[in-house]
Design a protein around this motif. Structure first.
Motif: not given
Length: 308
Positions: A193-203
C-alpha cells in the motif's frame, strides 16, 4: 505472524549481526563469503524460477561466473589496491563470461538463444547487482592493517546495509497493516500500500538514525562501536545530513528492489523463489531490496570519496 516465520526471522537477524561483527572486528573476508553465498544461492533460485516460463539458464555457466567473478574481484582488489579495483576486475570477468555464454549457445546443438538470454539475465540479476555490496566492503586502505585502514564510510555502509532494509521492510509491513488504504502497485504486488511505502521511508530514516546514534556514542566516548566515526571532516552537520540521505534513499531503493523481484515472480508464476527459509521464502525473497541498497550506497560513497 506464525512461529516458523518468527524463528526464521530471528535466525536471519542473528546471521546479519554475526556477519557484521566479524566483518568489522575480524576481517572483511567474512562479508565477502556472505555475499558469495547470496550470489550462489540467488543465481540458483533465479535460474530455477526463469525455467518455469523461459528457456532454462545454463546453470553451470552461471555458477562458474560467480566463482570466476569473485576471483577476479579479489585479484584486482589486492593487486591494484584501490577501492574501485575489485568491481572493475569483476566486470571484466562478467564481460568474458557473457561472451563465453554467447559462443556456447551459438555453437551448441543443445542450447538456443533463449538459454543465452536467461543465463546472462542471472549473471546480471542478482549476481552483478549483489557485487556492489562487496565493493562497499573495500573502502579500505589496503596498504595499512585492514582495521586501521578501514574508512568510516565503509563501516557506516555495512551497518546501513543491514539496518536500513530490515527497518524499511518492518515499518512498511506495520504501517501498511494498520492504515491500509490505496494499493501502491496492485498489478505487481497486490499487498503493498501507499501507506506502507511511507512507513518504509520512515523505517529507512530510523535505520539511519540508529547508525547515527551509535556513531555519536562511539565519538563521544571514544570507543570502537562497529568502527563508526564521523563520515567527513565537515563535522556533525555533514555526517547527519549524509546519513539521513542514505537512510531515506536507501529505503526508496529497497522498496524498488522488492517491486522488481515481485515483478519477476509474477512473470514466471511463482510465489517465492524457494522454500529455503521457512516462512520467508528463499534467498532472493530476503535480499531483493538489500541488493539495490548496496548499489545505491556504493555509488553514494564512491562520489563522496571523490569530493572529500
Amino acid at each position: 505472524m506464525n512461529k516458523k516465520r518468527i524463528t526464521t526471522g530471528i535466525f536471519i537477524g542473528m546471521t546479519y549481526v554475526g556477519v557484521l561483527l566479524l566483518a568489522v572486528y575480524v576481517h572483511p573476508i567474512f562479508f565477502d563469503v556472505f555475499v558469495f553465498l547470496l550470489c550462489a544461492g540467488g543465481a540458483w533460485e533465479m535460474a530455477r524460477a526463469l525455467s518455469n516460463k523461459f528457456s532454462p539458464a545454463i546453470l553451470i555457466l552461471d555458477m562458474i561466473s560467480v566463482v570466476v567473478g569473485f576471483g577476479a574481484f579479489w585479484f584486482a582488489q589486492y593487486f591494484f589496491k584501490s577501492y574501485s579495483a575489485g568491481l572493475s576486475g569483476y566486470f571484466v570477468s562478467l564481460a568474458v563470461m557473457i561472451l563465453v555464454t554467447v559462443l556456447v549457445t551459438a555453437f551448441s546443438k543443445t542450447y538456443v538463444k533463449g538459454n543465452a538470454f536467461t543465463t546472462i539475465f542471472v549473471m546480471l540479476y542478482p549476481v552483478a547487482i549483489l557485487m556492489f555490496s562487496m565493493g562497499l566492503n573495500y573502502f579500505i586502505d589496503l596498504n595499512l592493517d585492514w582495521v586501521d585502514g578501514s574508512k568510516p564510510i565503509r563501516n557506516a555502509g555495512l551497518c546501513l546495509m543491514f539496518v536500513v532494509p530490515a527497518l524499511t521492510d518492518t515499518m512498511a509491513y506495520v504501517v501498511g497493516s494498520i492504515f491500509k488504504g490505496k494499493k501502491l502497485c496492485p498489478s505487481i504486488s497486490p499487498n503493498k500500500t501507499i501507506s506502507g511505502a511511507f512507513g518504509g521511508l520512515l523505517g529507512g530514516l530510523l535505520g539511519a538514525g540508529l547508525v547515527l546514534l551509535v556513531t555519536f556514542l562511539a565519538v563521544e566516548f571514544n570507543v570502537n562501536l562497529f568502527g563508526l566515526a564521523m563520515l567527513t571532516d565537515g563535522g556533525w552537520t555533514a555526517t547527519i545530513v549524509n546519513l539521513l540521505m542514505l537512510g531515506l534513499f536507501g529505503s526508496v531503493f529497497d522498496q524498488i528492489g522488492d517491486l522488481v523481484a515481485s515483478f519477476v515472480k509474477r512473470q514466471v508464476g511463482i510465489k517465492d523463489y524457494s522454500n529455503l527459509l521457512p516462512g520467508h521464502g528463499g534467498v532472493l525473497d530476503r535480499v531483493d531490496g538489500f541488493m539495490l541498497c548496496g548499489v545505491f550506497f556504493y555509488m553514494y560513497f564512491a562520489v563522496m570519496m571523490l569530493v572529500i
